[in-house]
Structure formats: C-alpha cells, structure tokens
Design a protein around this motif. Structure first.
Motif, mmCIF file in Angstrom:
data_model
loop_
_atom_site.group_PDB
_atom_site.id
_atom_site.type_symbol
_atom_site.label_atom_id
_atom_site.label_comp_id
_atom_site.label_asym_id
_atom_site.label_seq_id
_atom_site.Cartn_x
_atom_site.Cartn_y
_atom_site.Cartn_z
ATOM 1 N N TYR A 44 1.997 2.161 6.289
ATOM 2 C CA TYR A 44 1.355 1.418 5.212
ATOM 3 C C TYR A 44 0.935 2.335 4.061
ATOM 4 O O TYR A 44 1.265 2.078 2.899
ATOM 5 C CB TYR A 44 0.152 0.613 5.725
ATOM 6 C CG TYR A 44 -0.590 0.001 4.573
ATOM 7 C CD1 TYR A 44 -0.039 -1.068 3.854
ATOM 8 C CD2 TYR A 44 -1.799 0.540 4.125
ATOM 9 C CE1 TYR A 44 -0.669 -1.597 2.742
ATOM 10 C CE2 TYR A 44 -2.433 0.014 3.001
ATOM 11 C CZ TYR A 44 -1.869 -1.048 2.322
ATOM 12 O OH TYR A 44 -2.482 -1.558 1.216
ATOM 13 N N GLN A 47 3.751 3.920 2.013
ATOM 14 C CA GLN A 47 4.396 2.965 1.108
ATOM 15 C C GLN A 47 3.494 2.670 -0.098
ATOM 16 O O GLN A 47 3.974 2.310 -1.172
ATOM 17 C CB GLN A 47 4.841 1.743 1.939
ATOM 18 C CG GLN A 47 4.436 0.373 1.577
ATOM 19 C CD GLN A 47 4.327 -0.500 2.877
ATOM 20 O OE1 GLN A 47 5.019 -0.282 3.877
ATOM 21 N NE2 GLN A 47 3.444 -1.465 2.873
ATOM 22 N N GLU A 48 2.196 2.950 0.060
ATOM 23 C CA GLU A 48 1.262 2.792 -1.061
ATOM 24 C C GLU A 48 1.229 4.034 -1.959
ATOM 25 O O GLU A 48 0.430 4.097 -2.892
ATOM 26 C CB GLU A 48 -0.147 2.528 -0.530
ATOM 27 C CG GLU A 48 -0.331 1.149 0.065
ATOM 28 C CD GLU A 48 -0.106 0.048 -0.966
ATOM 29 O OE1 GLU A 48 -0.935 -0.107 -1.866
ATOM 30 O OE2 GLU A 48 0.935 -0.655 -0.852
ATOM 31 N N LYS A 161 2.722 -6.710 2.240
ATOM 32 C CA LYS A 161 2.671 -5.257 2.403
ATOM 33 C C LYS A 161 2.606 -4.844 3.874
ATOM 34 O O LYS A 161 2.790 -3.684 4.190
ATOM 35 C CB LYS A 161 1.482 -4.690 1.630
ATOM 36 C CG LYS A 161 1.705 -4.733 0.129
ATOM 37 C CD LYS A 161 0.554 -4.097 -0.587
ATOM 38 C CE LYS A 161 0.873 -3.965 -2.078
ATOM 39 N NZ LYS A 161 -0.271 -3.394 -2.796
ATOM 40 N N THR A 163 4.667 -4.658 6.454
ATOM 41 C CA THR A 163 6.127 -4.749 6.586
ATOM 42 C C THR A 163 6.528 -4.878 8.056
ATOM 43 O O THR A 163 5.699 -4.775 8.956
ATOM 44 C CB THR A 163 6.780 -3.458 6.053
ATOM 45 O OG1 THR A 163 6.234 -2.369 6.807
ATOM 46 C CG2 THR A 163 6.470 -3.249 4.585
#
Ligand SMILES: [Mn+2]
Length: 346
Positions: A44, A47-48, A161, A163
């Motif tokens: 997470y 990906q941010e 978000k 995923t």
C-alpha cells in the motif's frame, strides 16, 4: 478510546504528511500473519509513493516466499547493516504482529528501540510493551492482518487503493492465524472483510494451495516421524506432547518452517485439551503450546517457562537439554490433575 479512534488515525495521517521513508518490522521466525501484515503495508505505502523497507529478522519459510513484495524484503540475518540503516533512516516505523522489540530477535531489538521514527504498533498479542507514538492493539481479532485491513480502511478514502496484492497479503494472515478459519473465527466481521478481499479478485483456492500444498519432502517426513514415534499421550491430564530432536531434524533435511503447525496435531486427538511441541535448536529447546477452550496457555507459558503469547497459542524457550525440558513439563503437569481432568471433557 476505540481501537481505531479518529484521533489516532489523524495522528498517523499527520505523521505521513511529512514522511518519505517507511520501515516495517515484525517478529523473528515470521509466520503467515507477520509476513502478510508487513507486505500488505509495504504494497500500500509503496504504491502511495513512499520509500518502503520491509525487514524480516531471519529467512521466511519457503511456503510464504511467493507473497507479493517478498522479493524486495530485507532479511536482517543476511544483511544486518542494510536493515539497521533502513531503521535509522525511517521517518515512520510500523511494528506489526509483535508486542515488544525483543520479539524481533537480539540483533534487531536495540535498532528498533533506538529508531527515532514515528512508531506505529499494529498487533493482536496480549500486553503490548513498546514505546510507540500510536498503538492499534487488541486480542479480539483473527490476526494482525485483519487489523491492517481495518487500519487501511480507516486511512483511505478511495477503497480501490486496496489492491488485489494488498488483499492477498491480508488474506494470508487471516487464514494462517486461524488454522484456515477453524479457530478465533466466530466474528461476523471476519467474513465481511474476507468478502471484501474476494471482491478484489484474490484466489482463495490458489492461496490455500500455495501455503498448504507446497510442503517440502523434509516436512512430510518430519511429520510422519513426529506422529508415529514422538507423540506422548498423558490421558490423566487431557494432554499430549510431541518432540523433535536436532538429530531428527538433521536426519530428515529440516528447513526453516518445516515444523510450522505440527503442534496442532497434538490437539486433534479426541478428549485432548492441551498440547506442547518441543523442538531442539542449537542452544535451546523451543516449546509451542496449544489449547482448546478455557485452558490459558499464555498463563501456562508465563508461569512455568517464562514465555507467553495468546490464550490458546503460546510459546517459550527452555535453555536446557530436550530430556530436562520434557522432564520439567511432565513434572509441572502433575499439578494439573484437577484443572485438566479428562472427566471434565467427556
Ligand atoms: Mn499473528
């Protein structure tokens, strides 16, 4: 204060605003929940756009190495300098699936304690004991992974978000910490979360096969040996125990993680409420305890073997020979004739 109180979530959000680097640590001999919760957060936050380092204290069992993100993880036992650097440089440190720094092992304890990062604990073990900025800790959950899901749900406005990779990681911890949903699994919320994970497109059957039908030959041989020749049944205290010596392990080509879950077999016998599993390490005997129902093995491990864990699953070390560790256990059990009387479990 509720577990995921707004004030706590806001504190995390504020800390993230000024952060670039995130580190994630978990316990020594990381299991499915430790790996799943660490890598879910890794997926997470990378990906941010954060620079994220996941640190496992020692190598992870091979049936968990396929989990998305594992190839990027630092194994401290092989790269201690890199691990320490990641801890030193982190703006934010997530401590997951453990309640104290020493659970990460001798080499990692001080670097975790000394890290000046903003520390966030997410865990489901009793009695958290870590100096941290924000703590999300409860024993009323299946797993740390479930808590990570709830944490992300509170943190994120856009649920997309979360995923499929994040969902896969979370699912791994939820099923491995509940014996594939056979204990600690009576909360409707658990299945609501699993339903959300399924909606992300995860393949529950494939994940199950990758974890449970992916065992090494050494594991199957050790299990056979364990069940046929290393099982002792103490009917008068509704207890069993099993043990594997260093020689047993060596003779069968033991690899890390091979004996994971063996302890549960000791509890699957009819009428048995309590079991212990002894494995010989280089300098100590590791003992895992499991129980059904009200017999508190966290308390048992604490009182007699200086260990701890959860009510129905705990562990301890005994710095003695296998013979003496077993002798001590048998002696201790003599005082449990009343509490674990087989008549109570007919
Ligand atoms: Mn766990």
């Amino acid at each position: 204060m509720t577990l995921f109180a707004k004030s706590k979530i806001n504190e995390v959000k504020a800390a993230l605003k000024n952060a670039k680097k995130i580190a994630i640590v978990t316990h020594f001999n990381s299991d499915g929940d430790a790996v799943g919760s660490s890598l879910a957060l890794y997926q997470y936050f990378s990906q941010e756009g954060f620079e994220v380092n996941v640190i496992f204290p020692n190598p992870v069992p091979h049936f968990l190495t396929w989990i998305p993100g594992m190839d990027k993880a630092i194994i401290a036992e092989r790269a201690l300098k890199t691990a320490k650097k990641a801890l030193q440089e982190a703006d934010i440190l997530f401590v997951v699936d453990m309640n104290a720094a020493h659970r990460s092992g001798v080499a990692m304890e001080e670097p975790i304690k000394n890290s000046s990062a903003f520390k966030i604990l997410i865990d489901h073990h009793l009695s958290p004991n870590l100096d941290c900025n924000v703590m999300f800790s409860t024993t009323k959950t299946t797993s740390t992974c479930e808590l990570v899901y709830l944490f992300l749900e509170k943190m994120i406005e856009d649920k997309n978000k979360i995923t499929m990779d994040v969902a896969t990681c979370i699912y791994v911890g939820m099923i491995t910490d509940t014996g594939s949903l056979s204990y600690m699994c009576n909360q409707p919320k658990t299945y609501m979360i699993i339903s959300e994970l399924m909606k992300k497109g995860i393949d529950g059957e494939l994940i199950h096969r990758r974890i449970y039908d992916n065992y090494a030959e050494s594991r199957i041989k050790l299990l056979g040996l364990c069940l046929s020749q290393r099982l002792k049944i103490m009917r008068n205290v509704s207890t069993t125990y099993m043990f594997l010596t260093k020689k047993d392990l060596d003779d069968n080509g033991y690899r890390i993680g091979d004996t994971e879950g063996f302890v549960n077999y000791g509890l699957s016998l009819k009428g048995i409420q309590f079991t212990a599993f002894f494995t010989e390490r280089d300098d100590r005997i590791r003992i895992s305890f499991r129980s059904k129902g009200n017999f508190d093995v966290n308390l048992f491990a604490r009182q007699h073997f200086n260990g701890g864990g959860h009510k129905n699953a705990s562990a301890a070390f005994c710095y003695d020979t296998m013979e003496n560790a077993i002798k001590k256990f048998e002696k201790v059990m003599e005082s449990y004739h009343e509490i674990l009387n087989p008549k109570n479990f007919e």
